[in-house]
Structure formats: C-alpha cells, structure tokens
Design a protein around this motif. Structure first.
Motif, PDB file in Angstrom:
ATOM      1  N   PRO A  46       0.796  -1.232   0.000  1.00  0.00           N
ATOM      2  CA  PRO A  46       0.000   0.000   0.000  1.00  0.00           C
ATOM      3  C   PRO A  46       0.826   1.278   0.000  1.00  0.00           C
ATOM      4  O   PRO A  46       0.285   2.385  -0.108  1.00  0.00           O
ATOM      5  N   GLY A  47       2.143   1.146   0.136  1.00  0.00           N
ATOM      6  CA  GLY A  47       3.011   2.292   0.378  1.00  0.00           C
ATOM      7  C   GLY A  47       2.876   3.476  -0.559  1.00  0.00           C
ATOM      8  O   GLY A  47       2.908   4.626  -0.114  1.00  0.00           O
ATOM      9  N   PRO A  48       2.719   3.263  -1.883  1.00  0.00           N
ATOM     10  CA  PRO A  48       2.669   4.415  -2.783  1.00  0.00           C
ATOM     11  C   PRO A  48       1.507   5.374  -2.538  1.00  0.00           C
ATOM     12  O   PRO A  48       1.573   6.531  -2.943  1.00  0.00           O
ATOM     13  N   SER A  49       0.435   4.901  -1.877  1.00  0.00           N
ATOM     14  CA  SER A  49      -0.731   5.782  -1.720  1.00  0.00           C
ATOM     15  C   SER A  49      -1.337   5.789  -0.323  1.00  0.00           C
ATOM     16  O   SER A  49      -2.257   6.554  -0.057  1.00  0.00           O
ATOM     17  N   VAL A  50      -0.842   4.974   0.591  1.00  0.00           N
ATOM     18  CA  VAL A  50      -1.486   4.834   1.890  1.00  0.00           C
ATOM     19  C   VAL A  50      -1.394   6.120   2.713  1.00  0.00           C
ATOM     20  O   VAL A  50      -0.395   6.843   2.662  1.00  0.00           O
ATOM     21  N   CYS A  51      -2.432   6.372   3.473  1.00  0.00           N
ATOM     22  CA  CYS A  51      -2.430   7.441   4.469  1.00  0.00           C
ATOM     23  C   CYS A  51      -2.369   6.744   5.823  1.00  0.00           C
ATOM     24  O   CYS A  51      -3.352   6.134   6.272  1.00  0.00           O
ATOM     25  N   ALA A 107       4.173  -4.887   2.465  1.00  0.00           N
ATOM     26  CA  ALA A 107       5.423  -4.488   1.827  1.00  0.00           C
ATOM     27  C   ALA A 107       5.488  -2.971   1.732  1.00  0.00           C
ATOM     28  O   ALA A 107       4.594  -2.334   1.173  1.00  0.00           O
ATOM     29  N   LEU A 108       6.558  -2.408   2.274  1.00  0.00           N
ATOM     30  CA  LEU A 108       6.760  -0.959   2.248  1.00  0.00           C
ATOM     31  C   LEU A 108       8.089  -0.624   1.584  1.00  0.00           C
ATOM     32  O   LEU A 108       8.703   0.400   1.873  1.00  0.00           O
ATOM     33  N   ASP A 109       8.521  -1.488   0.677  1.00  0.00           N
ATOM     34  CA  ASP A 109       9.764  -1.269  -0.047  1.00  0.00           C
ATOM     35  C   ASP A 109       9.517  -0.448  -1.313  1.00  0.00           C
ATOM     36  O   ASP A 109       8.399  -0.369  -1.817  1.00  0.00           O
ATOM     37  N   ASP A 110      10.575   0.152  -1.808  1.00  0.00           N
ATOM     38  CA  ASP A 110      10.552   0.882  -3.075  1.00  0.00           C
ATOM     39  C   ASP A 110       9.468   1.956  -3.115  1.00  0.00           C
ATOM     40  O   ASP A 110       8.693   2.052  -4.078  1.00  0.00           O
ATOM     41  N   ILE A 111       9.397   2.761  -2.036  1.00  0.00           N
ATOM     42  CA  ILE A 111       8.433   3.862  -1.982  1.00  0.00           C
ATOM     43  C   ILE A 111       9.158   5.139  -1.551  1.00  0.00           C
ATOM     44  O   ILE A 111      10.260   5.087  -1.000  1.00  0.00           O
ATOM     45  N   GLU A 112       8.521   6.269  -1.797  1.00  0.00           N
ATOM     46  CA  GLU A 112       9.028   7.552  -1.314  1.00  0.00           C
ATOM     47  C   GLU A 112       8.547   7.721   0.116  1.00  0.00           C
ATOM     48  O   GLU A 112       7.358   7.905   0.367  1.00  0.00           O
ATOM     49  N   ASN A 158       1.769  11.039   1.863  1.00  0.00           N
ATOM     50  CA  ASN A 158       0.764  10.887   0.810  1.00  0.00           C
ATOM     51  C   ASN A 158      -0.506  11.679   1.100  1.00  0.00           C
ATOM     52  O   ASN A 158      -1.364  11.820   0.226  1.00  0.00           O
ATOM     53  N   CYS A 159      -0.634  12.167   2.351  1.00  0.00           N
ATOM     54  CA  CYS A 159      -1.857  12.889   2.719  1.00  0.00           C
ATOM     55  C   CYS A 159      -1.524  13.939   3.782  1.00  0.00           C
ATOM     56  O   CYS A 159      -0.582  13.774   4.572  1.00  0.00           O
ATOM     57  N   ALA A 160      -2.300  15.003   3.794  1.00  0.00           N
ATOM     58  CA  ALA A 160      -2.086  16.075   4.777  1.00  0.00           C
ATOM     59  C   ALA A 160      -2.355  15.590   6.185  1.00  0.00           C
ATOM     60  O   ALA A 160      -1.767  16.088   7.160  1.00  0.00           O
ATOM     61  N   ARG A 161      -3.205  14.595   6.319  1.00  0.00           N
ATOM     62  CA  ARG A 161      -3.556  14.073   7.640  1.00  0.00           C
ATOM     63  C   ARG A 161      -2.320  13.535   8.364  1.00  0.00           C
ATOM     64  O   ARG A 161      -2.193  13.678   9.586  1.00  0.00           O
ATOM     65  N   ASP A 162      -1.404  12.903   7.613  1.00  0.00           N
ATOM     66  CA  ASP A 162      -0.191  12.364   8.234  1.00  0.00           C
ATOM     67  C   ASP A 162       0.719  13.487   8.737  1.00  0.00           C
ATOM     68  O   ASP A 162       1.429  13.318   9.737  1.00  0.00           O
ATOM     69  N   GLN A 163       0.716  14.590   8.042  1.00  0.00           N
ATOM     70  CA  GLN A 163       1.494  15.747   8.501  1.00  0.00           C
ATOM     71  C   GLN A 163       1.021  16.178   9.883  1.00  0.00           C
ATOM     72  O   GLN A 163       1.821  16.475  10.771  1.00  0.00           O
ATOM     73  N   THR A 164      -0.310  16.184  10.068  1.00  0.00           N
ATOM     74  CA  THR A 164      -0.887  16.576  11.352  1.00  0.00           C
ATOM     75  C   THR A 164      -0.576  15.533  12.431  1.00  0.00           C
ATOM     76  O   THR A 164      -0.242  15.870  13.573  1.00  0.00           O
ATOM     77  N   THR A 199      11.129   0.133   4.354  1.00  0.00           N
ATOM     78  CA  THR A 199      11.612   0.948   3.243  1.00  0.00           C
ATOM     79  C   THR A 199      13.133   0.906   3.181  1.00  0.00           C
ATOM     80  O   THR A 199      13.715   0.861   2.097  1.00  0.00           O
ATOM     81  N   GLU A 200      13.779   0.926   4.321  1.00  0.00           N
ATOM     82  CA  GLU A 200      15.231   0.717   4.376  1.00  0.00           C
ATOM     83  C   GLU A 200      15.472  -0.768   4.618  1.00  0.00           C
ATOM     84  O   GLU A 200      15.621  -1.223   5.748  1.00  0.00           O
ATOM     85  N   TYR A 201      15.463  -1.515   3.549  1.00  0.00           N
ATOM     86  CA  TYR A 201      15.491  -2.968   3.690  1.00  0.00           C
ATOM     87  C   TYR A 201      16.884  -3.562   3.577  1.00  0.00           C
ATOM     88  O   TYR A 201      17.062  -4.754   3.809  1.00  0.00           O
ATOM     89  N   TYR A 202      17.865  -2.772   3.165  1.00  0.00           N
ATOM     90  CA  TYR A 202      19.213  -3.331   3.059  1.00  0.00           C
ATOM     91  C   TYR A 202      20.181  -2.579   3.968  1.00  0.00           C
ATOM     92  O   TYR A 202      19.891  -1.495   4.441  1.00  0.00           O
ATOM     93  N   ASP A 203      21.303  -3.171   4.207  1.00  0.00           N
ATOM     94  CA  ASP A 203      22.348  -2.820   5.165  1.00  0.00           C
ATOM     95  C   ASP A 203      21.761  -2.761   6.578  1.00  0.00           C
ATOM     96  O   ASP A 203      20.561  -2.931   6.778  1.00  0.00           O
ATOM     97  N   ALA A 204      22.602  -2.560   7.549  1.00  0.00           N
ATOM     98  CA  ALA A 204      22.135  -2.540   8.941  1.00  0.00           C
ATOM     99  C   ALA A 204      22.698  -1.343   9.683  1.00  0.00           C
ATOM    100  O   ALA A 204      22.826  -1.358  10.905  1.00  0.00           O
TER     101      ALA A 204
END
Length: 654
Positions: free
Chosen positions: A265-270, A298-303, A308-314, A354-359
């Motif tokens: 859901p990462g590309p569009s989820v709020c 899965a939350l890989d390969d996303i910005e 994705n929404c103003a609600r998350d900013q709040t 989202t940070e799935y590689y290295d440690a």
C-alpha cells in the motif's frame, strides 16, 4: 525491491538398530549377506541432522503392508502411496497393526505421539526427534523384507519424513538406517517479489509442488504487477481472481507450505487514516475466506520522506525518515492487533521496511525498533540489495538495528535488474555463513521470472535454511540437476554443463559475487597452457580434451530438452539452450582449427573463420521478449568462451 536505479544420541541409535536386527526372523542365505548398498550412507537433501547406518539392506519389493496410526493426514498418506507406486510397488495392503509376515515390507507411519509409533520406536531404542517440523525414520531389515517407521513430531514433520523416504526409495535397496531430522530455521521458501512478467497460476502451482520436495514451508505471493495488491490495493479482488488464488492456497496447504499474502500500500497509503487501516483489514478478511492466515505488508521501493496525505502531517509532524518509521509502525501495530483479535490461527504479520538493506543505524530503523510491535517479523536483504556475502556478524548487526532477528530476503537468483540482462542465474547458493540459523528467523529467496530454472538456486536456499551447518553447495547443485533430470544421468550431466555457463552472479557493482563458468575456464586455461609450454604430446592431448568439451557443450541442449522431467525448464531456458548449442559448434570448429594449425594444415584459417561466424550468431541470440524486465542478448560463459574462440587463431602460427 527496486533494482533499476542503482543497479542425540548416536550411540543409542546404533544400539537400537542392533537390537532390532538381533530380534528379527533369520533371513535366507541370499539376503543375510551384507551387500554393497548396506555399506553406503545415502545422500539426502536437505542434509539431515543425523543419519546412523546399519550393516544390512533389503529390496522394497512389489508388495508392502501400510499401517497408518490414527491422526495421520490423508494427504500425507496419498503422497506416500504415490511414492511407493512410483518405486515399483504393485500391491499396497492396509492394516491396523503390523502383521508377522517375514516376506513383505511393513511401513508404519504416523505422529511420534501415537501409541503405535511410540511403542515401535521405543522397542528399538530409537530416540524421537521432538523439534517443530522434526521427524524420525527407522529402517530395519527383517526376514526377507524390512520394517520402515516414519514418525513426525507434528503433521509437517511427518510430511517431511515422507519426502525423505521419496529419496530413499530411489535406491535399489533400503539400508538399515535411522534418521533424526528437523529444520534449523523456522521460515524457508520463496517470495515472488520480482519486477517484470509474473509467474502464471500454473507456474505457481508447480513451484509449490517443488517447494514441498525440498522441505520449504513458505511462499509469499507478492507479484509487483498485481494491481489489487499494489496500485488498487483498496479494491476487492474480482471473483474469478479470488477463485484462482483459492486453488493456489489449497495447493500450498496440500504441500505443507504456508501461503503468505502480501499487499503493497506504500505508494498511496495514508498511515493515520482509519479508513486505510480498515481497507487493509478488509483485504485480509477476503483472503481469509479462501484459507489464508498469513499476511505481509510491503513498504519497499516507496518515497518515504514525503507524506501521501495532509492528515499524516498533522498526526506525525514534518515528513522524514524518522516520522515515516513511526507512521509505518503505528499502522502495522494496528493490523497485527486486528489479526490476532479476529483470527486465532493467524501467524505473525511480516513486513519489509523501506530501508530494507544494510544494517547501519538510521533514524528510520531506530523508529521501527522503538515503535513496532515485537511480534511483527521484519525482512532484510543483507548488506546490500544484492549482497555478495552474508556473515553472522552482519545478521547480528541487523538484529540490533531492527530490534529483533530478521527474516532474510535474499535477492538470489532474481534476474530483474540491468546487470542480469541475458542471464539465468544458476550458480549454487553460496557465501552465506554456516551458523546464520542462530541469527535469522529464516530465508526467503527472490527467484527469477523463469520459475523452473529458479529451482536450481532455490534448492540450495532451502537446503541451507534447513541445515546451514551441514550444507554443501556443490553437492546440492548436483542434487538439483538430478531432480530436474528425474534421475537421467545423461540429462543431469548436461544440466551441470549448462549451469556452468550461467554461473555468473552479478551485484549492482562491476564485480560479480560468483565468477562465470569456473569449470569451463579451468579447461580452456589448461588448453592455453599446454599449447604455450607443453610438448607435442601434451598439445595433442589438450586439443583432444577441448574437442570433448566442445562436444559436451554442443550436445547438452538436446540432452536437456529430451531429459528434463518438467518441459517448462527447457521452454523457459530456450534461447539460452539455442545459444549454447551455437557456441558449442563454434568451439568444435575452434578445436578443429587448433588441431589443423598444430599439424600445419592450411585448413586452420577456414575453421577459425567459420567458428567466428557461429560465435557471432550465438552472441546475437535474444532473450524471450517480455519474459524478463530487461530484454537483451543471451550470455553464455561470457568472458570465458567468447574470449577463447577469439584468441584461438593467435595461439599457434598458421
């Protein structure tokens, strides 16, 4: 994942075998003598934790008596019957208790907790393996036949016991043997997480059947181009698609493989919107109706540094890595709690960050570590997206970074990134340190777009995850070849020749983590050395060896096409086999040219010219359009075979 931008006890067991042997009916003179098979320990893959060999053996025969203890699953019995029939057994008689017949092999199968099983093993002094998914096998010659006990700690373990028995009956005779076995890692299997053309439902079904044979227990459904799992994740599946998935789930269940459904859901989820949390719950509820009890977000390969929404900013403040980690954890915690509340059979939620590689320590990882429910399983790809190696210290560092042991997402043998253009990745699974089972919850391999060729490397992944300390990469590769060839020795040898031409394992950098064509290179290097510094006898011998190697390359594709059990392997590898045959013919002409040059024959230049023409044709063979993410020319032992064909005319003056 984005791959385009960056491109015990042995004494007791032996004693138990001796006790049984001492109390069996005396065999006839013909069967009493020790035979060659009785002195050889069978090879089983994945390697069992313990095998103890006795001194005698017996043939399975055309008739067996099958005794199933109460509680034995019908599917496991069906598989056992199929195995016996394939092994040449014509008559299978069922009984509630073993008879006293000395001329018929008796097979007792059931859970180790069943009184019949417990009593039989107890009489022999056999120690039962009591680990999850563990099993115990006791094979004892008795009279003119034998007694076989297949005992599982649980239903999964009993199924694994039958899979081991499948390998044992491929021998002409069964040796006196006790096997104690269990997996080192609780999660073992594959994640269909590559980019490009996904597998078909038929290919997925075949893959699930294959996973069962190597004792894998997990398949994650996560195709990148399923719109209802990614771009349109909030929408319900069409009825027909859900029905197809239901058939796949049933196949997984039959094979004792956990079917895990993944949503991206990462590309569009709020993250802070209750409606999106409810959409995830509805999606999982729909999958639960067809028998899915394991889920994955899965939350890989996303910005992740932009909301994705103003609600998350709040809700979470300014966007950034740390805020993203907190937001993701809050959503996942809610999903995990809902799964437990609504489905007692649910397994822990799995996520890929989202940070799935290295440690390396980062604000994002710190936020996950501090906020994410400890029950949620976190995936990690190693020290890089495509790591050249993974060590125990690497895994320990990941444990510290994520606050839990991780589930390794191993990007091998996936071939959806630019450096893999024109390649099948068929090198053995290697450079993962023995002992990782103590630091990981398991391993999931990300396979290739080509399902059947993927089985070569996945066999190694499953074997390593089952018994990492007993894993042997080369022997497991040979086993994979034999399995694909159905025991056909000529086809198995041809497959190993083919695998060598596809041994390259790239990374995102310029250096591969497995070299190309090591077997072929050793042969060609020896030819160069003999021509440069050997006497006449050595030169003739080297050129003869080269001719034999060229014949093997030329003939291997036809042997593979005729010998593989599953025709889909040859179909999916078609352009590679076509190119290999052309390269083999080019090498044949090269060998003829060297032989002519060595003899002073003027035909040498014609042979070399014709070899160059064929080499150019081979290098021009293209991959199947659309089969992989990057189409392009097929690579066959590149940097090794092409270089030798090019250099050969200059090795001997003409």
């Amino acid at each position: 994942m984005r791959r385009c931008a960056k491109f015990g006890p042995l004494t007791a067991l032996a004693t138990g075998l001796a006790i049984i042997a001492a109390n069996t009916i005396a065999p006839s003179a013909a069967t009493a003598q020790p035979d060659a098979a009785s002195s050889r320990l069978p090879e089983i893959f994945p390697a069992p934790v313990s095998m103890t060999l006795g001194a005698r053996s017996f043939a399975l025969g055309e008739a067996v008596e099958l005794v199933a203890a109460p509680g034995t699953e019908a599917g496991t019995l069906t598989l056992l019957r199929q195995i016996l029939t394939s092994a040449g057994v014509e008559t299978i008689t069922t009984a509630k208790t073993p008879s006293a017949r000395p001329d018929v092999t008796q097979i007792l199968v059931g859970l180790a907790s069943a009184p019949q099983i417990r009593a039989t093993l107890g009489r022999s002094g056999t120690v039962v393996d009591d680990h999850a998914e563990g099993y115990t096998i006791a094979i004892v010659p008795a009279g003119r036949a034998g007694k076989v006990t297949l005992a599982g700690h649980d239903g999964d373990g009993l199924f694994h016991a039958v899979q081991t028995f499948r390998q044992l009956v491929q021998r002409q005779r069964l040796p006196a043997l006790v096997v104690q076995d269990h997996p080192a890692m609780p999660i073992r299997g594959t994640i269909e997480g590559f980019y490009g053309k996904p597998w078909s439902m038929a290919e997925r079904s075949k893959h699930l059947d294959f996973l069962a044979t190597v004792k894998a227990n997990t398949y994650v459904y996560s195709p990148k181009d399923d719109p209802f799992a990614r771009d349109r994740w909030r929408e319900a599946y069409p009825a027909a698609t859900l029905q197809s998935l239901a058939a796949l789930v049933a196949t997984a269940r039959r094979n004792h493989v956990d079917f895990v459904y993944a949503v991206s859901p990462g590309p569009s989820v709020c993250f802070s919107d209750p409606a999106d949390a409810q959409a995830l719950e509805r999606k999982f509820a729909a999958l639960r109706t067809i028998g899915v009890h394991s889920f994955y977000v899965a939350l890989d390969d996303i910005e992740y540094k932009k909301w994705n929404c103003a609600r998350d900013q709040t809700a979470f403040g300014a966007s950034g890595a740390e805020a993203a980690g907190v937001a993701q954890a809050r959503l996942l915690n809610a999903v995990q709690a809902h799964l437990i509340a609504t489905d007692p059979a649910s397994r822990p939620l799995i996520m890929v960050p989202t940070e799935y590689y290295d440690a390396k320590e980062t604000p994002y990882k710190a936020a996950l570590r501090k906020t994410l429910d400890p029950r949620v399983v976190v995936q990690w790809t190693g020290t890089d997206v495509v790591p050249p190696a993974i060590s125990i210290p690497d895994a320990r560092t990941a444990t510290k970074a994520f606050g839990r042991k991780t589930l390794l997402w191993d990007n091998y043998p996936v071939n959806d990134y630019a450096q893999t253009t024109g390649r099948l990745l068929l090198a053995p699974y290697a450079r993962r340190e023995a002992g990782l089972s103590g630091e990981l919850t398991g391993i999931l391999s990300n396979p290739m777009n080509q399902e059947a060729p993927s089985r070569v490397a996945v066999t190694g992944v499953a074997a390593f995850a089952w018994n990492d300390t007993g894993y042997d990469a080369e022997r497991t590769l040979h086993f994979a070849a034999r399995e694909l060839a159905g025991g056909d020795a000529r086809a198995a040898d041809a497959l190993l020749t083919f695998f060598d031409t596809q041994h390259m394992a790239p990374t995102f950098g310029s250096q591969p983590w497995q070299e190309q064509a090591p077997r072929l290179k050793a042969t060609l290097d020896a030819v160069r050395e003999a021509i440069a510094s050997g006497d006449q006898t050595a030169r003739h011998k080297a050129i003869a060896t080269l001719t034999t190697q060229a014949d093997a390359l030329t003939n291997a594709p036809d042997a593979i096409r005729a010998g593989v059990v599953d025709p889909s392997f040859a179909q999916q590898a078609r352009p590679w086999l076509d190119a290999m045959q052309l390269w083999g013919r080019a090498l044949q002409l090269t060998a003829a040219g060297l032989d002519a040059a060595e003899s002073g024959n003027t035909a040498a230049s014609r042979y070399f010219t014709d070899a160059g023409t064929l080499a150019a044709q081979a290098a021009a063979v293209q991959s199947i359009p659309g089969a992989t993410r990057f189409d392009g020319p097929i690579k066959i032992a590149d940097g090794v075979l092409d270089r030798f064909v090019k250099d050969a005319p200059s090795l001997i003056a003409q």
